[in-house]
Design a protein around this motif. Structure first.
Motif, PDB file in Angstrom:
ATOM      1  N   GLN A  54       7.571   0.764 -10.121  1.00  0.00           N
ATOM      2  CA  GLN A  54       6.246   0.607  -9.664  1.00  0.00           C
ATOM      3  C   GLN A  54       5.392   1.323 -10.881  1.00  0.00           C
ATOM      4  O   GLN A  54       5.349   2.327 -10.912  1.00  0.00           O
ATOM      5  CB  GLN A  54       6.056   1.233  -8.272  1.00  0.00           C
ATOM      6  CG  GLN A  54       4.710   1.221  -7.799  1.00  0.00           C
ATOM      7  CD  GLN A  54       4.602   1.721  -6.355  1.00  0.00           C
ATOM      8  OE1 GLN A  54       5.528   1.282  -5.774  1.00  0.00           O
ATOM      9  NE2 GLN A  54       3.520   2.583  -6.138  1.00  0.00           N
ATOM     10  N   LYS A  57      -0.462   1.183  -7.352  1.00  0.00           N
ATOM     11  CA  LYS A  57      -0.478   1.007  -6.070  1.00  0.00           C
ATOM     12  C   LYS A  57      -1.572  -0.161  -5.951  1.00  0.00           C
ATOM     13  O   LYS A  57      -2.613  -0.075  -6.426  1.00  0.00           O
ATOM     14  CB  LYS A  57      -0.890   2.043  -5.126  1.00  0.00           C
ATOM     15  CG  LYS A  57       0.083   3.315  -4.934  1.00  0.00           C
ATOM     16  CD  LYS A  57      -0.412   4.344  -4.028  1.00  0.00           C
ATOM     17  CE  LYS A  57       0.823   5.220  -4.026  1.00  0.00           C
ATOM     18  NZ  LYS A  57       0.417   6.174  -3.140  1.00  0.00           N
ATOM     19  N   ASP A  60      -5.102   0.658  -5.015  1.00  0.00           N
ATOM     20  CA  ASP A  60      -6.057   1.178  -6.325  1.00  0.00           C
ATOM     21  C   ASP A  60      -6.743   0.465  -7.356  1.00  0.00           C
ATOM     22  O   ASP A  60      -7.394   0.868  -8.099  1.00  0.00           O
ATOM     23  CB  ASP A  60      -5.125   1.950  -7.090  1.00  0.00           C
ATOM     24  CG  ASP A  60      -4.487   3.373  -6.047  1.00  0.00           C
ATOM     25  OD1 ASP A  60      -5.324   3.620  -4.975  1.00  0.00           O
ATOM     26  OD2 ASP A  60      -3.553   4.087  -6.362  1.00  0.00           O
ATOM     27  N   GLY A 141       3.189  -2.778  -1.377  1.00  0.00           N
ATOM     28  CA  GLY A 141       2.089  -2.278  -1.599  1.00  0.00           C
ATOM     29  C   GLY A 141       1.975  -1.726  -2.994  1.00  0.00           C
ATOM     30  O   GLY A 141       0.935  -1.081  -3.161  1.00  0.00           O
ATOM     31  N   GLY A 142       3.007  -1.914  -3.722  1.00  0.00           N
ATOM     32  CA  GLY A 142       2.888  -1.336  -4.948  1.00  0.00           C
ATOM     33  C   GLY A 142       2.955  -2.488  -5.927  1.00  0.00           C
ATOM     34  O   GLY A 142       3.348  -3.724  -5.701  1.00  0.00           O
TER      35      GLY A 142
END
Length: 146
Positions: A54, A57, A60, A141-142
């Motif tokens: 990963q 995120k 971000d 979510g990553g």
């Protein structure tokens, strides 16, 4: 004995400052360090080193923008909602680390090269080659390199 002065030391001793030779040597060392900084990008990381990792995120990464991750030498962009891209953060011109993302472009502040956030292609030189792209997917979510 004791009163001998080496060449160049007289100027430094007499003026209370730094001698010309020291200034020139210091300037040369500073210039060499600056050049090394441009070339010290260390190159793009091989995809194998990042695969399964990963790197950001998803939350971000702004739509129409991106973010540089210096430790991984990666820049992650989101050209359109939910579409993520990852590229090397090492400029193809002389190996500087790219400095940021704005107005749909990945920008290298060393010499002014700019790359499109959609495909890493050169928008403005002096760089001639595109940024290396890493395949990515969203997972939990990553942003993960595949």
């Amino acid at each position: 004995m004791g009163d001998e002065v080496t060449p160049g030391a007289a100027e430094a001793a007499g003026s209370g400052g730094v001698g010309r030779r020291a200034v020139l040597c210091g300037a040369g060392a500073l210039g060499a360090a600056a050049l090394a900084g441009c070339a010290s990008g260390g190159g793009a990381k091989p995809a194998e080193d990042l695969r399964g990792k990963q790197i950001a995120k998803a939350a971000d990464i702004p739509v129409g923008g991106g973010r540089v991750y210096g430790d991984e030498k990666v820049v992650v962009t989101q050209p359109s909602p939910g579409a993520y891209k990852a590229f090397t953060a090492v400029c193809t011109h002389q190996g500087c680390a790219v400095g940021g993302v704005s107005n749909g472009l990945i920008k290298c502040h060393c010499h002014g090269s700019e790359f499109k956030i959609t495909d890493g292609s050169v928008q403005h030189g002096p760089a001639k080659a595109p940024l290396k792209e890493y395949p990515v997917r969203v997972e939990g979510g990553g942003i993960v390199v595949t």
